[in-house]
Design an enzyme around this catalytic site. Structure first.
Site, PDB file in Angstrom:
ATOM      1  N   SER A 171       0.810  -1.220   0.000  1.00 12.80           N
ATOM      2  CA  SER A 171       0.000   0.000   0.000  1.00 12.80           C
ATOM      3  C   SER A 171       0.836   1.259   0.000  1.00 12.80           C
ATOM      4  O   SER A 171       2.056   1.231   0.122  1.00 12.80           O
ATOM      5  CB  SER A 171      -0.951  -0.003   1.195  1.00 12.80           C
ATOM      6  OG  SER A 171      -0.330   0.559   2.305  1.00 12.80           O
ATOM      7  N   GLY A 172       0.132   2.388  -0.125  1.00 12.90           N
ATOM      8  CA  GLY A 172       0.777   3.689  -0.148  1.00 12.90           C
ATOM      9  C   GLY A 172       0.913   4.302   1.228  1.00 12.90           C
ATOM     10  O   GLY A 172       1.412   5.417   1.359  1.00 12.90           O
ATOM     11  N   ASP A 173       0.441   3.589   2.257  1.00 17.58           N
ATOM     12  CA  ASP A 173       0.591   4.116   3.617  1.00 17.58           C
ATOM     13  C   ASP A 173       0.819   2.916   4.541  1.00 17.58           C
ATOM     14  O   ASP A 173       1.115   1.817   4.062  1.00 17.58           O
ATOM     15  CB  ASP A 173      -0.629   4.965   3.993  1.00 17.58           C
ATOM     16  CG  ASP A 173      -0.279   6.094   4.962  1.00 17.58           C
ATOM     17  OD1 ASP A 173       0.468   5.833   5.925  1.00 17.58           O
ATOM     18  OD2 ASP A 173      -0.757   7.227   4.774  1.00 17.58           O
ATOM     19  N   ASP A 174       0.674   3.110   5.848  1.00 13.39           N
ATOM     20  CA  ASP A 174       0.982   2.025   6.785  1.00 13.39           C
ATOM     21  C   ASP A 174       0.166   0.759   6.462  1.00 13.39           C
ATOM     22  O   ASP A 174      -1.030   0.836   6.197  1.00 13.39           O
ATOM     23  CB  ASP A 174       0.650   2.465   8.210  1.00 13.39           C
ATOM     24  CG  ASP A 174       1.388   3.742   8.601  1.00 13.39           C
ATOM     25  OD1 ASP A 174       2.554   3.911   8.173  1.00 13.39           O
ATOM     26  OD2 ASP A 174       0.804   4.572   9.321  1.00 13.39           O
TER      27      ASP A 174
END
Ligand code: NAG
Ligand code: NAG
Ligand code: NAG
Ligand code: NAG
Ligand code: NAG
Ligand code: NAG
Ligand code: NAG
Ligand code: NAG
Ligand code: NAG
Length: 473
Positions: free
Chosen positions: A257-260
């Site tokens: 993903s693009g975050d946590d």
């Protein structure tokens, strides 16, 4: 009737291929147009009543909106809540839909050949008030779009499938977010609020407009077997965000993903403190994470209701910015304590360990500058990392140090061009044992081969026994 050899051949191919297709889809045709599904799946509870989305006018052509079909199906099936519950099957096809609400004693089953396509028409997304523990939307001060699959004040609710897909079609939302065209927070794919006995399992979530799975103010939550995929540069596409929940297990998930990959939360500054609902008794195991710009598991930054008793084990991170990351700030209040992590394997990491006491990001200027977070009892053991740039950046708060840090049996291999200062520590206290490269002076080496603590007891959620359920329609 005489058939030419050619048309007979076509007929046979047609028969053979339709048998094959039916077999593949596990469908059996009964009578003229009756279709029976032979599906079995594990769940916290099985249901007495069954329906298929097409019973309620659903059209799986990828173009027709099914928002009404979902709403009328679930409204209809909610009458069975006190009569053995109901399951709704989303059959093979592409089912365009806006946001809809779940009900209690209910299972949404997404067939392996089914794709839920999230509508890109904002009119298909009702607005909700801001979350009480956040005080404002994360993308803007206004309210929030309801999540694609939303549920509140429920008991015994299941979203599962034979690895069917939920496609958030998030690209236009990412563009609007980046160009500041949103004053209402983007929708998530699945959000369950104020609910007890929740299962979310065996579905693939792709391209969410923002967060993917958000259980908030819930207890007894099982998340199992999710595949979550989003472009690594997509904004805020966190994988799973347990938020002010008690007794949660997240296992066997694969997240890019693009975050946590996982972000554990419990409310934001004065709103989170006032709401006062911690995340506690959380297990995360057998997670694989790829997230070049974010953490494998983040604790915070919104942690004002407190985070305690988190147990994470058998975690793999590849090409990820950091392992477990604690994010907090002056003004948050709350605590992060009794955190236990073991058996992490990491490859190509910017940081293995990262803690930040100056994360900033406040809901509004009315936060209390005297509200200091308490970070204590952080235990990391049995880890191997390769190709690492910084072993650790541990950055507590002046006059509010992060204490009780224990790190044991950790071997970190460095990149070809590692940073000179491998352990950069300020305002932290604790010790290390058998750690390479050796830690900073604030975390002195204990020579007695100590292992950091990891609890031996089981949490109630680990004793949950799943039943095998069938589609009996
Ligand atoms: C909804 O429920 C009613 C009452 O049980 C039932 O008679 C009806 O057929 C259902 N509607 C649909 C579209 O299945
Ligand atoms: C879904 O739930 C929300 C929050 O309770 C409510 O505002 C909304 O009207 C519900 N939508 C439908 C279609 O029932
Ligand atoms: C959000 O923005 C739209 C148009 O940009 C505007 O019409 C609307 O009033 C705003 N809503 C809020 C809650 O600020
Ligand atoms: C849901 O539960 C919360 C917390 O108990 C309560 O404050 C709220 O009024 C309930 N909402 C509905 C729609 O019942
Ligand atoms: C589920 O589907 C995803 C995406 O197609 C795939 O990567 C994953 O391996 C599948 N998982 C299982 C258990 O089949
Ligand atoms: C998910 O799928 C896996 C593999 O097919 C299966 O072993 C597991 O029991 C399923 N779990 C749930 C909760 O659906
Ligand atoms: C140290 O950690 C490694 C990697 O998890 C593990 O294989 C090994 O058993 C651990 N050693 C001890 C003494 O616990
Ligand atoms: C090691 O990490 C660097 C980034 O620091 C990356 O460019 C390189 O591809 C990685 N090497 C391997 C073998 O994974
Ligand atoms: C060490 O960390 C501090 C505080 O986070 C930072 O300001 C400093 O630049 C870091 N030093 C190095 C050499 O990376």
């Amino acid at each position: 009737m005489e058939l030419s050899p050619k048309s007979r051949c076509y007929q046979i191919i047609a028969i053979v291929s339709s048998i094959l297709i039916l077999e593949l889809l596990s469908l059996r045709v009964q009578g003229s147009s009756q279709v029976e599904y032979s599906i079995s799946y594990p769940a916290i509870n099985c249901r007495k009543h069954s329906a298929v989305l097409t019973d309620f006018g659903g059209v799986g052509d990828g173009k027709t909106s099914n928002t009404k079909a979902f709403n009328s199906a679930i409204a209809n099936l909610s009458q069975f809540a006190s009569d053995g519950g109901a399951q709704l099957i989303v059959p093979p096809g592409k089912w365009l839909t806006g946001s809809f609400n779940l009900t209690s004693h209910f299972t949404l089953y997404i067939h392996k050949e089914a794709v839920l396509l999230a509508s890109q028409d904002e009119a298909e997304w009702p607005h909700l008030a801001v979350l009480p523990s956040y005080g404002r939307g994360r993308d803007g001060p206004g309210g929030r779009f309801s999540s694609l699959i939303f549920g509140t004040n429920l008991t015994d609710v299941v979203v599962t499938g034979g690895n069917g897909t939920i496609d958030g079609q998030g690209a236009p939302w990412w563009i609007k977010y980046r160009s500041n065209q949103l004053n209402i927070t983007r929708p998530y794919l699945i959000e369950i609020m104020y609910s007890n006995h929740v299962q979310i399992s065996n579905v693939t979530l792709i391209n969410s407009p923002s967060w993917n799975v958000h259980p908030i103010y819930c207890s007894n939550v099982l998340v199992q077997g999710l595949t979550i995929l989003a472009p690594i540069d997509s904004p805020n596409t966190d994988g799973i965000n347990p938020d002010s929940c008690t007794n949660t297990i997240i296992e066997d998930c694969y997240i890019v993903s693009g975050d946590d990959c996982i972000a554990v939360k419990s409310g934001w500054d004065q709103y989170g403190t006032k709401f006062g609902m911690p995340t506690k008794h959380l297990i995360i195991r057998r997670l694989t994470c790829i997230s070049p710009d974010s953490a494998t598991i983040a604790l915070g930054s919104e942690m004002s209701g407190g985070i305690k008793d988190v147990r994470a084990e058998d975690i793999t991170a590849i090409d990820t910015q950091s392992g477990v990351r604690i994010k907090t700030a002056i003004g948050r209040g709350g605590y992060v304590k009794d955190i236990y992590v073991r058996r992490m394997t990491m490859k190509t990491m910017k940081y293995v360990f990262w803690m930040t006491g100056s994360y900033g990001s406040h809901p509004d200027p009315n936060f209390d500058p005297k509200a200091l977070p308490e970070i204590t009892g952080i235990n990391y053991r049995d880890m191997v990392a390769e190709n690492v740039t910084y072993s650790a950046r541990l950055d507590g708060i002046q006059n509010d140090p992060f204490t009780g840090i224990c790190i044991s049996n950790v071997t970190i291999g460095l990149t070809e061009k590692p940073q000179k200062l491998q352990w950069n520590c300020t305002d932290v206290q604790g010790f290390t044992s058998r750690v390479t490269p050796p830690a900073c002076n604030l975390l002195p080496e204990k020579k007695d081969n100590t292992d950091c603590f990891y609890p031996k007891d089981k949490l109630p959620i680990e004793n949950i026994e799943l039943k095998t359920c069938f589609m009996t329609k």
